[in-house]
Motif scaffolding. Structure first.
Motif, PDB file in Angstrom:
ATOM      1  N   LYS A 192      -6.077   6.270  -3.408  1.00 53.83           N
ATOM      2  CA  LYS A 192      -5.531   5.521  -2.272  1.00 53.83           C
ATOM      3  C   LYS A 192      -4.484   4.507  -2.721  1.00 53.83           C
ATOM      4  O   LYS A 192      -3.535   4.222  -1.991  1.00 53.83           O
ATOM      5  CB  LYS A 192      -6.661   4.815  -1.516  1.00 53.83           C
ATOM      6  CG  LYS A 192      -7.556   5.790  -0.758  1.00 53.83           C
ATOM      7  CD  LYS A 192      -8.576   5.038   0.057  1.00 53.83           C
ATOM      8  CE  LYS A 192      -9.540   6.002   0.730  1.00 53.83           C
ATOM      9  NZ  LYS A 192     -10.645   5.302   1.396  1.00 53.83           N
ATOM     10  N   LEU A 196      -0.701   4.309  -1.458  1.00 52.39           N
ATOM     11  CA  LEU A 196      -0.096   3.065  -0.948  1.00 52.39           C
ATOM     12  C   LEU A 196       1.230   2.778  -1.643  1.00 52.39           C
ATOM     13  O   LEU A 196       2.195   2.345  -1.018  1.00 52.39           O
ATOM     14  CB  LEU A 196      -1.041   1.887  -1.194  1.00 52.39           C
ATOM     15  CG  LEU A 196      -2.097   1.579  -0.146  1.00 52.39           C
ATOM     16  CD1 LEU A 196      -2.968   0.418  -0.618  1.00 52.39           C
ATOM     17  CD2 LEU A 196      -1.462   1.243   1.199  1.00 52.39           C
ATOM     18  N   HIS A 200       4.690   2.319   0.190  1.00 59.07           N
ATOM     19  CA  HIS A 200       5.309   0.970   0.141  1.00 59.07           C
ATOM     20  C   HIS A 200       6.011   0.784  -1.205  1.00 59.07           C
ATOM     21  O   HIS A 200       5.557   0.000  -2.055  1.00 59.07           O
ATOM     22  CB  HIS A 200       4.251  -0.115   0.312  1.00 59.07           C
ATOM     23  CG  HIS A 200       3.448   0.003   1.572  1.00 59.07           C
ATOM     24  ND1 HIS A 200       3.869  -0.485   2.779  1.00 59.07           N
ATOM     25  CD2 HIS A 200       2.253   0.594   1.811  1.00 59.07           C
ATOM     26  CE1 HIS A 200       2.964  -0.223   3.708  1.00 59.07           C
ATOM     27  NE2 HIS A 200       1.973   0.432   3.143  1.00 59.07           N
ATOM     28  N   ILE A 241       0.387  -5.161  -3.202  1.00 63.62           N
ATOM     29  CA  ILE A 241      -0.864  -4.425  -3.004  1.00 63.62           C
ATOM     30  C   ILE A 241      -1.892  -5.127  -3.894  1.00 63.62           C
ATOM     31  O   ILE A 241      -1.757  -5.151  -5.128  1.00 63.62           O
ATOM     32  CB  ILE A 241      -0.690  -2.940  -3.385  1.00 63.62           C
ATOM     33  CG1 ILE A 241       0.363  -2.291  -2.473  1.00 63.62           C
ATOM     34  CG2 ILE A 241      -2.028  -2.190  -3.320  1.00 63.62           C
ATOM     35  CD1 ILE A 241       0.869  -0.937  -2.955  1.00 63.62           C
ATOM     36  N   ILE A 262      -1.090  -6.414   1.080  1.00 72.24           N
ATOM     37  CA  ILE A 262      -1.776  -5.176   1.454  1.00 72.24           C
ATOM     38  C   ILE A 262      -3.050  -5.092   0.617  1.00 72.24           C
ATOM     39  O   ILE A 262      -2.983  -4.861  -0.599  1.00 72.24           O
ATOM     40  CB  ILE A 262      -0.859  -3.953   1.190  1.00 72.24           C
ATOM     41  CG1 ILE A 262       0.483  -4.146   1.894  1.00 72.24           C
ATOM     42  CG2 ILE A 262      -1.549  -2.649   1.613  1.00 72.24           C
ATOM     43  CD1 ILE A 262       1.596  -3.255   1.382  1.00 72.24           C
TER      44      ILE A 262
END
Ligand code: 13P
Ligand code: SF4
Length: 318
Positions: A192, A196, A200, A241, A262
Motif C-alpha cells: 500500500k 501511495l 502521490h 506519507i 497522508i
C-alpha cells in the motif's frame, strides 16, 4: 442496587481541561506527553516530545508530580531518573507490545550466551531489562551511541530487531539482535505504501525505524518521532506519507498547516496505526489520576539504581 452502583461513580467535571489545569497548580504537577497520545491530551500537555526529550524533561523537572501521558516504560523511566517525584500514569495497563517481547528471565538467559558483549537496550523495555543493560538508547540517538562503542567490542542490541537492523546499516556495525518488534510498526503494508507513492509522486515517505526493513527501504527519511516532525516542518515537499503511529499527525499539522499529510495504511481496514496502549490514556483518566494521585509508578531502590546507570550513560553520550 443499580442506583447504588451509579452513585459510587466519581463525578467528572464538565470542563476537564480547566479542572486538570487547577489540579496541576494545586499539586505543582507537570504533564509530559508523547506524540502518540490522543490529540485531546497533547493539547493540555506542558511538554510533548519523543522518548529522548521526555526523558530529559523528566530528569530535569522541578515539579513535585509528573503526570506521564505515555506508556508504562516511559513513566517508569521518569521515576528512575527523578525518584523523589511522584510519577503518575493515567492507565497502568498502558504497556508496550515491544517491551513485552522481551521478558526479563528470557533476556537474562540470552545475555548469558554473550558474556563478552556490550548490551545496548532500546528504552522501550522494562526496568528489569534496563538493569541488565550497559547503555540505553532511543530511536533518536541509537546510531550515535552504537558508533561510540570501540570497534573491537561486540554488541548485543535489544529488544527491537528492526531498529537494530537499521542501526547496523547506519553504522556498519554487526550486532547480535534480540528478536523483538512493535505490533503497530510491523503492521504497515509495503504494497500500500508503494501504491501511495505512485499515486502521490510529490510526497516524501517518512518512517520510524521500528518499521520493517521492507517498508524502510521505500522511505526518503527515517527518524524518531521528533525527527519526523522536524522533517515535515522544514522540508520543501508539499506532501508527506507518514509511516508511524497516527498521533504524530496532530503536531505535524499544527507545525506545517500548508502541507498535506497522508497516514500510511496498515495491512487491514483497522485503526492499527494507532497504538492501542498509548490510546488507553484519556482526558478523563488524566483528570482522575491527578485528583486521586494514582496510579503511581513505584520501584524498589535496588532495581531503580541498576536501571538508572545505563540511562545516565545514555544521557551523557547523546
Ligand atoms: P520515539 O523514540 O520516536 O519517541 O518512539 C517511541 C516509540 O514508542 C515508538 O513506537
Ligand atoms: Fe510500544 Fe509500539 Fe506502542 Fe511504541 S507504538 S509504545 S513501540 S507498542
Amino acid at each position: 442496587m443499580f442506583a447504588q452502583a451509579t452513585a459510587l461513580q466519581p463525578a467528572l467535571p464538565q470542563n476537564l481541561p480547566g479542572a486538570i489545569a487547577a489540579l496541576k497548580q494545586e499539586l505543582n504537577a507537570v504533564i509530559l506527553a508523547h506524540y502518540y497520545q490522543d490529540p485531546s491530551i497533547q493539547d493540555i500537555a506542558d511538554f510533548i516530545g519523543d522518548s529522548l526529550a521526555l526523558s530529559r524533561q523528566a530528569a530535569a523537572t522541578q515539579a513535585d508530580v509528573i503526570l506521564f501521558a505515555g506508556v508504562h516504560f516511559m513513566a517508569e523511566t521518569a521515576k528512575i531518573l527523578n525518584p523523589s517525584r511522584t510519577v503518575l500514569l493515567p492507565d497502568l495497563a498502558a504497556g508496550c507490545s515491544l517491551a513485552d517481547t522481551c521478558p526479563p528471565a528470557e533476556f537474562a538467559a540470552f545475555k548469558a550466551r554473550y558474556p563478552e558483549h556490550l548490551v545496548i537496550s532500546y528504552i522501550n523495555c522494562s526496568a528489569e531489562v534496563k538493569a541488565m543493560s550497559d547503555i540505553i538508547c532511543t530511536s533518536a540517538n541509537a546510531a550515535r551511541i552504537v558508533a561510540q562503542v570501540p570497534a573491537d567490542r561486540p554488541i548485543l542490541f535489544a529488544p527491537d530487531r528492526n531498529l537494530g537492523r537499521y542501526v547496523m546499516a547506519q553504522t556498519g556495525r554487526d550486532m547480535v539482535l534480540w528478536p523483538g518488534s512493535c505490533l503497530v510498526h510491523e503492521t504497515f503494508s509495503e504494497k500500500k505504501i508503494v501504491q501511495l507513492k505512485v499515486n502521490h509522486p510529490e510526497a516524501a515517505v517518512i518512517a520510524h525505524p521500528e518499521c520493517e526493513e521492507t517498508v524502510l527501504r521505500h522511505a526518503d527519511f527515517i527518524g524518531s518521532t521528533k525527527a519526523l516532525l522536524s522533517y515535515v516542518e522544514t522540508g520543501d515537499r508539499p506532501a508527506y506519507i507518514v509511516v508511524t503511529e497516527a498521533g504524530i499527525l496532530h503536531q505535524m499539522q499544527k507545525a506545517a498547516p500548508d502541507k498535506r499529510l497522508i497516514p500510511a495504511p496498515p495491512t487491514n481496514h483497522c485503526a492499527c496505526n494507532e497504538c492501542p496502549y498509548m490510546r488507553l490514556n484519556t482526558l478523563e483518566k488524566v483528570y482522575l489520576a491527578l485528583r486521586d494521585r494514582q496510579p503511581e509508578i513505584v520501584l524498589s531502590e535496588p532495581l531503580r539504581l541498576a536501571a538508572w546507570r545505563p540511562l545516565e550513560r545514555m544521557l551523557a553520550m547523546s
